[in-house]
Scaffold this motif. Structure first.
Motif, mmCIF file in Angstrom:
data_model
loop_
_atom_site.group_PDB
_atom_site.id
_atom_site.type_symbol
_atom_site.label_atom_id
_atom_site.label_comp_id
_atom_site.label_asym_id
_atom_site.label_seq_id
_atom_site.Cartn_x
_atom_site.Cartn_y
_atom_site.Cartn_z
ATOM 1 N N PHE A 18 0.831 -1.214 0.000
ATOM 2 C CA PHE A 18 0.000 0.000 0.000
ATOM 3 C C PHE A 18 0.862 1.260 0.000
ATOM 4 O O PHE A 18 0.452 2.297 -0.525
ATOM 5 C CB PHE A 18 -0.941 -0.002 1.211
ATOM 6 C CG PHE A 18 -2.207 -0.757 0.973
ATOM 7 C CD1 PHE A 18 -3.272 -0.163 0.316
ATOM 8 C CD2 PHE A 18 -2.338 -2.071 1.389
ATOM 9 C CE1 PHE A 18 -4.448 -0.857 0.082
ATOM 10 C CE2 PHE A 18 -3.512 -2.775 1.166
ATOM 11 C CZ PHE A 18 -4.571 -2.179 0.506
ATOM 12 N N SER A 22 0.092 3.953 -2.738
ATOM 13 C CA SER A 22 -0.374 5.270 -2.289
ATOM 14 C C SER A 22 0.620 6.369 -2.633
ATOM 15 O O SER A 22 0.238 7.526 -2.814
ATOM 16 C CB SER A 22 -0.633 5.265 -0.780
ATOM 17 O OG SER A 22 0.530 4.925 -0.045
ATOM 18 N N ILE A 189 -3.428 7.196 3.216
ATOM 19 C CA ILE A 189 -3.062 5.785 3.018
ATOM 20 C C ILE A 189 -1.554 5.597 3.223
ATOM 21 O O ILE A 189 -1.115 4.577 3.761
ATOM 22 C CB ILE A 189 -3.490 5.303 1.617
ATOM 23 C CG1 ILE A 189 -5.010 5.410 1.478
ATOM 24 C CG2 ILE A 189 -3.059 3.851 1.393
ATOM 25 C CD1 ILE A 189 -5.518 5.144 0.075
ATOM 26 N N SER A 193 -0.265 2.910 5.868
ATOM 27 C CA SER A 193 0.593 1.812 5.404
ATOM 28 C C SER A 193 1.977 1.899 6.035
ATOM 29 O O SER A 193 2.586 0.877 6.369
ATOM 30 C CB SER A 193 0.692 1.822 3.875
ATOM 31 O OG SER A 193 1.142 3.074 3.391
#
Length: 329
Positions: A18, A22, A189, A193
């Motif tokens: 992620f 992201s 995000i 993450s």
């Protein structure tokens, strides 16, 4: 053992995936927002494309420092610079020989070497203090100001000008609202993450009883360098070698002046002895080697496949030495 490492490993892997995704979303949102506000393409190139790929390192450094793991943050900054040169530049040169033509790159590389040496001198007393972090942040402002001014005066014939414009043109045309969603959504995000990565990395480090700086130098550093690797390979395949080198130089400058400064500002600490005597000197060595490779010989600067192989071999050798250090050999 398997059960104890299962959750931390899952957190680390999912967080890494992620983080990379992201990071791209964040950069697209930031670049599109800048375009909507009529910000100069060269400023977008320097700030968004040049430094944007270092956002994962920044977020990881902030969260690790707030979580009282400054070693992980410091290892991330130093390890990412080593990975950007040994892994990113090395692998890219192995795939496509790199010809450096831009005059601005030839000016920025010596600055990167000088700043890397300056940062090392700051921490030779064995501490990364609040004052050290403040000095690095002030230097970041000066360097960014200089880079923006230097890019504004760059010749239209300089390859990096056309390559930067081409890269910006390839950014999706997002509406103002969607660009803001990408910008802030990507950042959220990124933070979540990164938190997963830091949590997983800390648990793995504690389980194996290795310093968190080792995890920062290896797993976290390589993971947060993946956006640079993807961008570098894409740029090299599009024959945008100067932009690729520029992104690495910009990312490494940002890692030294911002990422390395974060633990100093948020969690001043004593540096690991090996960081002072091994890792920072190795980072300086890789940086100086990149400078030598990018200097023209007979009017041409080419980072050939053989030089790319040398960088990759040196990077793998460094990882092997880290393994033996973590094993206490």
């Amino acid at each position: 053992m398997f059960t104890a490492l299962l959750l931390p490993s899952i957190l680390l892997i999912i967080g890494l995936a992620f983080l990379v995704w992201s990071s791209d979303i964040f950069i697209e949102g930031a670049a599109s927002t800048a375009k909507h506000h009529s910000i100069s393409p060269l400023v977008i190139g320097v700030v968004v494309l040049g430094f944007g790929t270092s956002m994962p390192e920044v977020v990881v450094a902030v969260l690790a420092s707030l979580d009282n793991s400054p070693g992980l943050a410091i290892g991330n900054a130093v390890g990412s610079n080593i990975a950007n040169i040994g892994l990113v530049l090395g692998v890219t040169a192995l795939l496509v020989p790199i010809t450096v033509k831009s005059s601005i790159i030839k000016r920025e590389l010596p600055i990167l070497v000088a700043i890397s040496i300056g940062a090392y001198l700051l921490v030779l007393d064995g501490r990364l203090s609040f004052v050290d972090g403040s000095i690095l942040i002030v230097a970041l402002v000066f360097v960014m100001t200089w880079m923006i001014k230097a890019n504004k005066t760059i010749s239209k014939d300089d390859p990096i000008a056309a390559e930067t414009q081409h890269e910006i043109d390839e950014i999706p045309d997002l509406s103002k609202e969607k660009a803001l969603v990408y910008l802030f959504g990507g950042l959220v995000i990124l933070m979540l993450s990164a938190k997963m990565m830091v949590s997983g990395a800390e648990s793995i480090a504690h389980y194996f009883e290795v310093p968190d700086v080792i995890i920062g130098l290896t797993i976290i550093a390589i993971g947060t360098s993946l956006p640079e690797l993807a961008a570098a390979i894409a740029a090299a395949r599009k024959n945008e070698a100067d932009l690729m080198i520029g992104n690495i130089v910009g990312s490494n400058l940002f890692n030294i002046l911002a990422v390395f400064a974060v633990p100093g500002l948020l969690a001043p600490s004593i540096l690991d002895r090996d960081m002072l005597t091994i890792d920072l000197p190795i980072m300086l060595g890789f940086t100086f080697l990149m400078l030598l490779m990018a200097l023209p010989r007979n009017g041409v600067a080419v980072i050939s496949k053989s030089r790319g192989l040398l960088l990759v071999v040196l990077f793998i050798t460094y990882l092997v030495t880290l393994y033996f250090r973590s094993a206490g050999v």
